[in-house]
Design a protein around this motif. Sequence first.
Motif, PDB file in Angstrom:
ATOM      1  N   VAL A   1       0.855  -1.176   0.000  1.00 38.10           N
ATOM      2  CA  VAL A   1       0.000   0.000   0.000  1.00 38.10           C
ATOM      3  C   VAL A   1       0.897   1.234   0.000  1.00 38.10           C
ATOM      4  N   GLU A   2       0.690   2.087  -0.986  1.00 35.04           N
ATOM      5  CA  GLU A   2       1.468   3.316  -1.113  1.00 35.04           C
ATOM      6  C   GLU A   2       0.535   4.495  -0.856  1.00 35.04           C
ATOM      7  N   THR A   3       0.928   5.377   0.037  1.00 34.41           N
ATOM      8  CA  THR A   3       0.075   6.512   0.386  1.00 34.41           C
ATOM      9  C   THR A   3       0.604   7.795  -0.236  1.00 34.41           C
ATOM     10  N   ALA A   4      -0.298   8.572  -0.799  1.00 37.61           N
ATOM     11  CA  ALA A   4       0.075   9.831  -1.446  1.00 37.61           C
ATOM     12  C   ALA A   4       0.146  10.973  -0.434  1.00 37.61           C
ATOM     13  N   ASN A   5      -0.800  11.012   0.502  1.00 35.49           N
ATOM     14  CA  ASN A   5      -0.859  12.077   1.498  1.00 35.49           C
ATOM     15  C   ASN A   5      -0.671  11.458   2.874  1.00 35.49           C
ATOM     16  N   LYS A   6       0.482  11.659   3.467  1.00 33.21           N
ATOM     17  CA  LYS A   6       0.826  11.004   4.729  1.00 33.21           C
ATOM     18  C   LYS A   6       0.179  11.655   5.945  1.00 33.21           C
ATOM     19  N   SER A   7      -0.614  12.699   5.745  1.00 34.67           N
ATOM     20  CA  SER A   7      -1.284  13.347   6.870  1.00 34.67           C
ATOM     21  C   SER A   7      -2.765  12.962   6.962  1.00 34.67           C
ATOM     22  N   VAL A   8      -3.217  12.072   6.090  1.00 35.32           N
ATOM     23  CA  VAL A   8      -4.616  11.646   6.075  1.00 35.32           C
ATOM     24  C   VAL A   8      -4.675  10.137   6.269  1.00 35.32           C
ATOM     25  N   ASP A   9      -5.506   9.686   7.217  1.00 34.24           N
ATOM     26  CA  ASP A   9      -5.676   8.252   7.451  1.00 34.24           C
ATOM     27  C   ASP A   9      -6.393   7.596   6.284  1.00 34.24           C
ATOM     28  N   LYS A  10      -5.906   6.439   5.878  1.00 28.44           N
ATOM     29  CA  LYS A  10      -6.517   5.636   4.813  1.00 28.44           C
ATOM     30  C   LYS A  10      -6.903   4.270   5.366  1.00 28.44           C
ATOM     31  N   THR A  11      -7.775   3.573   4.653  1.00 26.58           N
ATOM     32  CA  THR A  11      -8.250   2.260   5.075  1.00 26.58           C
ATOM     33  C   THR A  11      -8.092   1.269   3.929  1.00 26.58           C
ATOM     34  N   LEU A  12      -7.688   0.048   4.259  1.00 28.28           N
ATOM     35  CA  LEU A  12      -7.630  -1.049   3.302  1.00 28.28           C
ATOM     36  C   LEU A  12      -8.525  -2.159   3.832  1.00 28.28           C
ATOM     37  N   VAL A  13      -9.486  -2.586   3.021  1.00 32.69           N
ATOM     38  CA  VAL A  13     -10.431  -3.637   3.414  1.00 32.69           C
ATOM     39  C   VAL A  13     -10.199  -4.827   2.490  1.00 32.69           C
ATOM     40  N   ILE A  14      -9.738  -5.957   3.073  1.00 32.24           N
ATOM     41  CA  ILE A  14      -9.377  -7.121   2.263  1.00 32.24           C
ATOM     42  C   ILE A  14     -10.029  -8.388   2.803  1.00 32.24           C
ATOM     43  N   LYS A  15     -10.090  -9.393   1.922  1.00 31.98           N
ATOM     44  CA  LYS A  15     -10.548 -10.724   2.305  1.00 31.98           C
ATOM     45  C   LYS A  15      -9.329 -11.636   2.271  1.00 31.98           C
ATOM     46  N   LEU A  16      -9.018 -12.268   3.391  1.00 27.74           N
ATOM     47  CA  LEU A  16      -7.884 -13.171   3.463  1.00 27.74           C
ATOM     48  C   LEU A  16      -8.210 -14.507   2.807  1.00 27.74           C
ATOM     49  N   ALA A  17      -7.181 -15.170   2.291  1.00 26.55           N
ATOM     50  CA  ALA A  17      -7.381 -16.438   1.589  1.00 26.55           C
ATOM     51  C   ALA A  17      -7.932 -17.522   2.510  1.00 26.55           C
ATOM     52  N   ASP A  18      -7.580 -17.500   3.780  1.00 28.56           N
ATOM     53  CA  ASP A  18      -8.033 -18.557   4.683  1.00 28.56           C
ATOM     54  C   ASP A  18      -9.286 -18.184   5.477  1.00 28.56           C
ATOM     55  N   SER A  19      -9.927 -17.068   5.134  1.00 28.56           N
ATOM     56  CA  SER A  19     -11.183 -16.703   5.798  1.00 28.56           C
ATOM     57  C   SER A  19     -12.200 -16.221   4.766  1.00 28.56           C
ATOM     58  N   PRO A  20     -12.637 -17.111   3.874  1.00 32.15           N
ATOM     59  CA  PRO A  20     -13.586 -16.695   2.848  1.00 32.15           C
ATOM     60  C   PRO A  20     -14.900 -16.216   3.458  1.00 32.15           C
ATOM     61  N   GLY A  21     -15.451 -15.188   2.853  1.00 30.59           N
ATOM     62  CA  GLY A  21     -16.733 -14.685   3.301  1.00 30.59           C
ATOM     63  C   GLY A  21     -16.660 -13.515   4.260  1.00 30.59           C
ATOM     64  N   SER A  22     -15.486 -13.215   4.797  1.00 29.61           N
ATOM     65  CA  SER A  22     -15.397 -12.088   5.731  1.00 29.61           C
ATOM     66  C   SER A  22     -14.222 -11.181   5.365  1.00 29.61           C
ATOM     67  N   PHE A  23     -14.442  -9.891   5.476  1.00 28.17           N
ATOM     68  CA  PHE A  23     -13.415  -8.901   5.198  1.00 28.17           C
ATOM     69  C   PHE A  23     -12.825  -8.393   6.510  1.00 28.17           C
ATOM     70  N   ILE A  24     -11.567  -7.973   6.462  1.00 30.01           N
ATOM     71  CA  ILE A  24     -10.952  -7.331   7.615  1.00 30.01           C
ATOM     72  C   ILE A  24     -10.472  -5.943   7.198  1.00 30.01           C
ATOM     73  N   ASN A  25     -10.442  -5.040   8.142  1.00 34.69           N
ATOM     74  CA  ASN A  25     -10.027  -3.653   7.888  1.00 34.69           C
ATOM     75  C   ASN A  25      -8.632  -3.402   8.433  1.00 34.69           C
ATOM     76  N   PHE A  26      -7.836  -2.714   7.653  1.00 36.18           N
ATOM     77  CA  PHE A  26      -6.584  -2.130   8.120  1.00 36.18           C
ATOM     78  C   PHE A  26      -6.831  -0.630   8.123  1.00 36.18           C
ATOM     79  N   ASP A  27      -6.965  -0.052   9.297  1.00 36.07           N
ATOM     80  CA  ASP A  27      -7.309   1.364   9.435  1.00 36.07           C
ATOM     81  C   ASP A  27      -6.086   2.197   9.785  1.00 36.07           C
TER      82      ASP A  27
END
Length: 94
Positions: free
Chosen positions: A40-66
Motif C-alpha cells: 500500500v502506497e500513500t500519497a498524502n501522509k497526513s490523512v488516514d486511509k483504510t484497506l479492506v481485504i478478504k484473506l485467503a483462509d477466511s472466505p466470506g469475511s473482510f478485515i479492515n486495516f485502518d
Amino acid sequence: MDVRAFGSRYGFSATLPYASGFVVNAGTNSVFPACRAIYVETANKSVDKTLVIKLADSPGSFINFDHIRTDVFLPIAATAISGTSTADHVYVLY
C-alpha cells in the motif's frame, strides 16, 4: 527442501522474489487468486486511509486495516479488496 522458482533454487526458509502483480484502484471491488503480499502506497501522509481485504483462509469475511499513513508492505495471502477501501495505491504481488 529447496524451492525451484524463476530459474533458481531457493532454500525453504529463503524469501522468494515477487515476479508479478497488478494495481487495484481505490473504490473498486477486486477479486483475484490468492496473492503472496500487498503493498500500500500513500500519497498524502497526513490523512488516514483504510484497506479492506478478504484473506485467503477466511472466505466470506473482510478485515479492515485502518489508520494507514505510511507505505505498508503486508506479506499476507488475500483474495479480494473491497471497494470501500480508501488507500491511494494498492499493489497485489505474486
